[in-house]
Design a protein around this motif. Structure first.
Motif, PDB file in Angstrom:
ATOM      1  N   PRO A  82      43.596  25.358 -56.779  1.00 17.35           N
ATOM      2  CA  PRO A  82      43.191  24.829 -55.547  1.00 17.35           C
ATOM      3  C   PRO A  82      42.189  23.859 -55.892  1.00 17.35           C
ATOM      4  O   PRO A  82      41.289  23.920 -56.950  1.00 17.35           O
ATOM      5  N   ARG A  83      42.271  22.448 -55.238  1.00 16.77           N
ATOM      6  CA  ARG A  83      41.536  21.403 -55.766  1.00 16.77           C
ATOM      7  C   ARG A  83      39.764  21.916 -55.594  1.00 16.77           C
ATOM      8  O   ARG A  83      39.159  21.380 -56.572  1.00 16.77           O
ATOM      9  N   ALA A  84      39.503  22.493 -54.824  1.00 16.08           N
ATOM     10  CA  ALA A  84      38.031  23.105 -54.697  1.00 16.08           C
ATOM     11  C   ALA A  84      37.751  23.609 -55.998  1.00 16.08           C
ATOM     12  O   ALA A  84      36.653  23.618 -56.348  1.00 16.08           O
ATOM     13  N   ASP A  85      38.462  24.599 -56.356  1.00 16.08           N
ATOM     14  CA  ASP A  85      38.215  25.496 -57.605  1.00 16.08           C
ATOM     15  C   ASP A  85      38.034  24.713 -58.896  1.00 16.08           C
ATOM     16  O   ASP A  85      37.024  24.800 -59.655  1.00 16.08           O
ATOM     17  N   VAL A  86      38.566  23.674 -58.959  1.00 16.13           N
ATOM     18  CA  VAL A  86      38.793  22.632 -60.074  1.00 16.13           C
ATOM     19  C   VAL A  86      37.723  21.764 -60.082  1.00 16.13           C
ATOM     20  O   VAL A  86      36.902  21.616 -61.007  1.00 16.13           O
ATOM     21  N   ALA A  87      37.250  21.507 -58.778  1.00 13.19           N
ATOM     22  CA  ALA A  87      36.038  20.561 -58.811  1.00 13.19           C
ATOM     23  C   ALA A  87      34.884  21.243 -58.793  1.00 13.19           C
ATOM     24  O   ALA A  87      33.764  21.029 -59.455  1.00 13.19           O
ATOM     25  N   ALA A  88      34.937  22.534 -58.218  1.00 11.08           N
ATOM     26  CA  ALA A  88      33.617  23.545 -58.647  1.00 11.08           C
ATOM     27  C   ALA A  88      33.390  23.632 -59.970  1.00 11.08           C
ATOM     28  O   ALA A  88      32.269  23.597 -60.482  1.00 11.08           O
ATOM     29  N   LEU A  89      34.464  23.624 -60.727  1.00 10.29           N
ATOM     30  CA  LEU A  89      34.188  23.945 -62.183  1.00 10.29           C
ATOM     31  C   LEU A  89      33.798  22.681 -62.923  1.00 10.29           C
ATOM     32  O   LEU A  89      32.954  22.701 -63.773  1.00 10.29           O
TER      33      LEU A  89
END
Length: 56
Positions: free
Chosen positions: A14-21
């Motif tokens: 998910p985009r949110a997971d990628v952005a968090a990292l």
């Protein structure tokens, strides 16, 4: 005649997971050439400072 190269990577998350990292300063060395390590200067991440990271 020039050649345009557009590298791409498919990330099945998910985009949110990628952005968090991606926006976590502790992971800066993974994709910024020349950075050996980095960490937030303040707990909890940047606080609107001009230099939110300490880089080595």
């Amino acid at each position: 005649m020039g050649i345009d190269v557009h590298p791409a990577v498919l990330i099945r998350r998910p985009r949110a997971d990628v952005a968090a990292l991606m926006f976590d300063p502790r992971h800066e060395a993974r994709w910024t050439k020349g950075v050996v390590s980095s960490r937030p200067l303040h707990p909890g991440g940047p606080r609107g400072t001009a230099r939110p990271l300490e880089e080595a």
